[in-house]
Design an enzyme around this catalytic site. Structure first.
Site, PDB file in Angstrom:
ATOM      1  N   TYR A  14       0.826  -1.216   0.000  1.00 61.86           N
ATOM      2  CA  TYR A  14       0.000   0.000   0.000  1.00 61.86           C
ATOM      3  C   TYR A  14       0.863   1.271   0.000  1.00 61.86           C
ATOM      4  CZ  TYR A  14      -3.096   3.557   2.111  1.00 61.86           C
ATOM      5  OH  TYR A  14      -3.778   4.707   2.409  1.00 61.86           O
ATOM      6  N   LEU A  36       5.577 -10.244  -2.814  1.00 63.03           N
ATOM      7  CA  LEU A  36       4.150 -10.314  -3.172  1.00 63.03           C
ATOM      8  C   LEU A  36       3.333 -11.134  -2.171  1.00 63.03           C
ATOM      9  CD1 LEU A  36       4.355 -10.583  -7.085  1.00 63.03           C
ATOM     10  CD2 LEU A  36       4.096  -8.537  -5.682  1.00 63.03           C
ATOM     11  N   ALA A  77       6.847  -5.132   5.555  1.00 61.24           N
ATOM     12  CA  ALA A  77       6.637  -5.538   6.947  1.00 61.24           C
ATOM     13  C   ALA A  77       5.217  -6.043   7.122  1.00 61.24           C
ATOM     14  CB  ALA A  77       6.850  -4.345   7.888  1.00 61.24           C
ATOM     15  N   THR A 119       6.879   3.457  13.041  1.00 59.71           N
ATOM     16  CA  THR A 119       5.450   3.567  13.360  1.00 59.71           C
ATOM     17  C   THR A 119       5.207   4.298  14.675  1.00 59.71           C
ATOM     18  OG1 THR A 119       3.508   2.253  13.950  1.00 59.71           O
ATOM     19  CG2 THR A 119       5.617   1.275  14.438  1.00 59.71           C
ATOM     20  N   TYR A 143       4.253  -5.666  17.411  1.00 62.83           N
ATOM     21  CA  TYR A 143       4.513  -4.914  16.179  1.00 62.83           C
ATOM     22  C   TYR A 143       5.367  -3.679  16.485  1.00 62.83           C
ATOM     23  CZ  TYR A 143       3.674  -1.698  12.339  1.00 62.83           C
ATOM     24  OH  TYR A 143       3.845  -0.802  11.323  1.00 62.83           O
ATOM     25  N   PHE A 171       1.943   7.697  11.601  1.00 61.36           N
ATOM     26  CA  PHE A 171       0.721   7.512  12.369  1.00 61.36           C
ATOM     27  C   PHE A 171      -0.216   6.718  11.436  1.00 61.36           C
ATOM     28  CE2 PHE A 171       1.400   9.475  16.526  1.00 61.36           C
ATOM     29  CZ  PHE A 171       2.743   9.706  16.360  1.00 61.36           C
TER      30      PHE A 171
HETATM   31  N1  UFG Z   1     -11.094  -0.065  14.600  1.00 61.85           N
HETATM   32  C1  UFG Z   1     -12.423  -0.366  14.874  1.00 61.85           C
HETATM   33  N2  UFG Z   1     -13.048  -1.269  14.074  1.00 61.85           N
HETATM   34  C2  UFG Z   1     -12.451  -1.883  13.034  1.00 61.85           C
HETATM   35  C3  UFG Z   1     -11.093  -1.553  12.742  1.00 61.85           C
HETATM   36  C4  UFG Z   1     -10.452  -0.651  13.555  1.00 61.85           C
HETATM   37  O1  UFG Z   1     -13.009   0.142  15.830  1.00 61.85           O
HETATM   38  O2  UFG Z   1     -13.090  -2.705  12.371  1.00 61.85           O
HETATM   39  C5  UFG Z   1     -10.411   0.913  15.446  1.00 61.85           C
HETATM   40  C6  UFG Z   1      -9.159   0.354  16.110  1.00 61.85           C
HETATM   41  O3  UFG Z   1      -9.487  -0.273  17.327  1.00 61.85           O
HETATM   42  C7  UFG Z   1      -8.333   1.631  16.267  1.00 61.85           C
HETATM   43  C8  UFG Z   1      -8.723   2.493  15.082  1.00 61.85           C
HETATM   44  O4  UFG Z   1      -9.970   1.959  14.619  1.00 61.85           O
HETATM   45  O5  UFG Z   1      -8.699   2.279  17.435  1.00 61.85           O
HETATM   46  C9  UFG Z   1      -7.725   2.426  13.950  1.00 61.85           C
HETATM   47  O6  UFG Z   1      -7.463   1.061  13.678  1.00 61.85           O
HETATM   48  P1  UFG Z   1      -6.649   0.578  12.395  1.00 61.85           P
HETATM   49  O7  UFG Z   1      -6.677  -0.916  12.423  1.00 61.85           O
HETATM   50  O8  UFG Z   1      -7.168   1.266  11.193  1.00 61.85           O
HETATM   51  O9  UFG Z   1      -5.202   1.145  12.643  1.00 61.85           O
HETATM   52  P2  UFG Z   1      -4.226   0.966  13.912  1.00 61.85           P
HETATM   53  O10 UFG Z   1      -4.305   2.244  14.698  1.00 61.85           O
HETATM   54  O11 UFG Z   1      -4.482  -0.287  14.649  1.00 61.85           O
HETATM   55  O12 UFG Z   1      -2.834   0.748  13.230  1.00 61.85           O
HETATM   56  C10 UFG Z   1      -2.340   1.522  12.167  1.00 61.85           C
HETATM   57  C11 UFG Z   1      -1.372   0.674  11.380  1.00 61.85           C
HETATM   58  C12 UFG Z   1      -0.185   0.317  12.223  1.00 61.85           C
HETATM   59  C13 UFG Z   1       0.403   1.551  12.863  1.00 61.85           C
HETATM   60  C14 UFG Z   1      -0.620   2.354  13.567  1.00 61.85           C
HETATM   61  C15 UFG Z   1      -0.021   3.617  14.075  1.00 61.85           C
HETATM   62  O13 UFG Z   1      -2.004  -0.510  10.916  1.00 61.85           O
HETATM   63  O14 UFG Z   1       0.755  -0.320  11.415  1.00 61.85           O
HETATM   64  O15 UFG Z   1      -1.686   2.649  12.681  1.00 61.85           O
HETATM   65  O16 UFG Z   1      -0.969   4.462  14.653  1.00 61.85           O
HETATM   66  F1  UFG Z   1       1.329   1.187  13.759  1.00 61.85           F
END
Ligand code: UFG
Length: 326
Positions: A14, A36, A77, A119, A143, A171
């Protein structure tokens, strides 16, 4: 001097694919290395493509000897916080050992410029918000811990061998390239914005809200969403800085504004005009309540100016992309 040659490891993913596109448009000579496993060959819009793994030392030696590489950008990663809690071995193996292998091959071949995808997950639950780079690092999940271990590795390699690096602590990457050609495409989607938009398209029955009892204004987690093209532009600035001989450095990349899960869903309702059903469920393991960047350092020192500072523009670009996905 000829064209600057950049090896993009994980350039079919991505963020990596948006980087490859920006590098090509800026006139760089680009080679992408990707196994891939999660990336897509069609997402690599130009340059030379090599299908292979970063743990393959022979392959790395061949790439580095085929033509001189000026700098390596490393995006490859596993990046799912929740998965890393369930399967730490896979995360440390791929993210830490993989980077160790890459850096080892770089140094053996005399390549000393490295841009690393770090991250916000290195910080853990913040003591102060927005989070500056000087904030203590106490990751809440494997992670973030693995990425922090790589930051330590490359710092030690700077001291010992003169590896010059930029560690960019992203972020929450979101959005899609303005061309509509590439965007966020994960086989198993777990990220909030794509899941909400897929729900708007009727491809999922509802969006689950993971936890509504966090110590935040509406009880859901706050995140700092940053456009993927703005991440790529920060890498270009970091690369120029390394090419000019700067010292190694660490920068946060975010917009310094936090949006709650509920705010994201509401904004997606506005933009898509769809009702987007929601369901409140348990917290997801490994999620800090708040991650919001202080990104003043990269703006001051590298002159980074994000083009998509508000979430509306970020979601609109993602929505354009998702509507055209089969
Ligand atoms: N969330 C939901 N429902 C979902 C998916 C996510 O409520 O179906 C919430 C998560 O709990 C979180 C927020 O939405 O609070 C964002 O979640 P994401 O999965 O979109 O992203 P993350 O914050 O978990 O992680 C992303 C990247 C990581 C990175 C991080 C840094 O995937 O690699 O941002 O902030 F480390």
């Amino acid at each position: 001097m000829g064209k600057v040659n950049v090896l993009v490891v994980g350039g079919a993913g991505y963020i990596g694919s948006h980087m490859v596109k920006e590098l090509i448009e800026a006139g760089f000579d680009v080679t992408t290395l990707d196994n891939l496993s999660t990336g897509h060959r069609q997402s690599v819009t130009g340059g030379t493509f090599v299908h292979g793994d970063l743990s393959d030392q022979k392959l790395l030696d061949k790439i580095f000897s085929d033509k001189p590489v000026d700098a390596v950008m490393h995006f490859a990663a596993y990046s799912l916080v929740g998965d890393s809690v369930k399967n730490p071995i896979a995360y440390y193996r791929y993210n830490f050992n993989g980077t160790l292998s890459l850096v080892e091959a770089m140094l053996r071949n005399g390549i000393r410029r490295f841009i690393f995808s770090s991250t916000a997950a290195v910080y853990g639950e913040p003591e102060t918000v927005p989070i500056p780079e000087t904030h203590p690092c106490a990751p809440d999940n494997p992670y973030g811990a693995g990425k922090l271990a790589v930051e330590r590795l490359i710092s030690d390699c700077d001291s010992a061998y003169g590896l010059k690096y930029m560690s960019l602590r992203y972020f929450n990457a979101a959005g899609a390239d303005a061309s509509g050609q590439i965007g966020e495409r994960h086989e198993r989607e777990t990220h909030l914005i794509p899941l909400v938009l897929q729900t708007a398209l009727g491809r999922r029955p509802q969006i689950d809200i993971f936890g509504t009892d966090y110590g935040t204004p509406d009880g859901t987690c706050l995140r700092d969403y940053v456009h993927v093209t703005d991440l790529a532009s920060a890498h270009l600035l970091a690369l120029s800085s390394l090419m000019e001989g700067s010292e190694s450095n660490i920068y946060n990349l975010g917009n310094s504004k936090g949006y709650s899960v509920r705010e994201v869903i509401d904004l997606c309702r506005e933009i898509t005009g769809e009702p987007i059903p929601e369901r409140e469920v348990e917290r997801r393991a490994g999620d800090p309540a708040i991650l919001v960047a202080d990104s003043g350092k990269v703006r001051r020192e590298l002159g980074w100016q994000p083009r998509y500072e508000n979430l509306e523009n970020i979601v609109e670009s993602a929505w354009r992309w998702h509507q055209h996905q089969p």
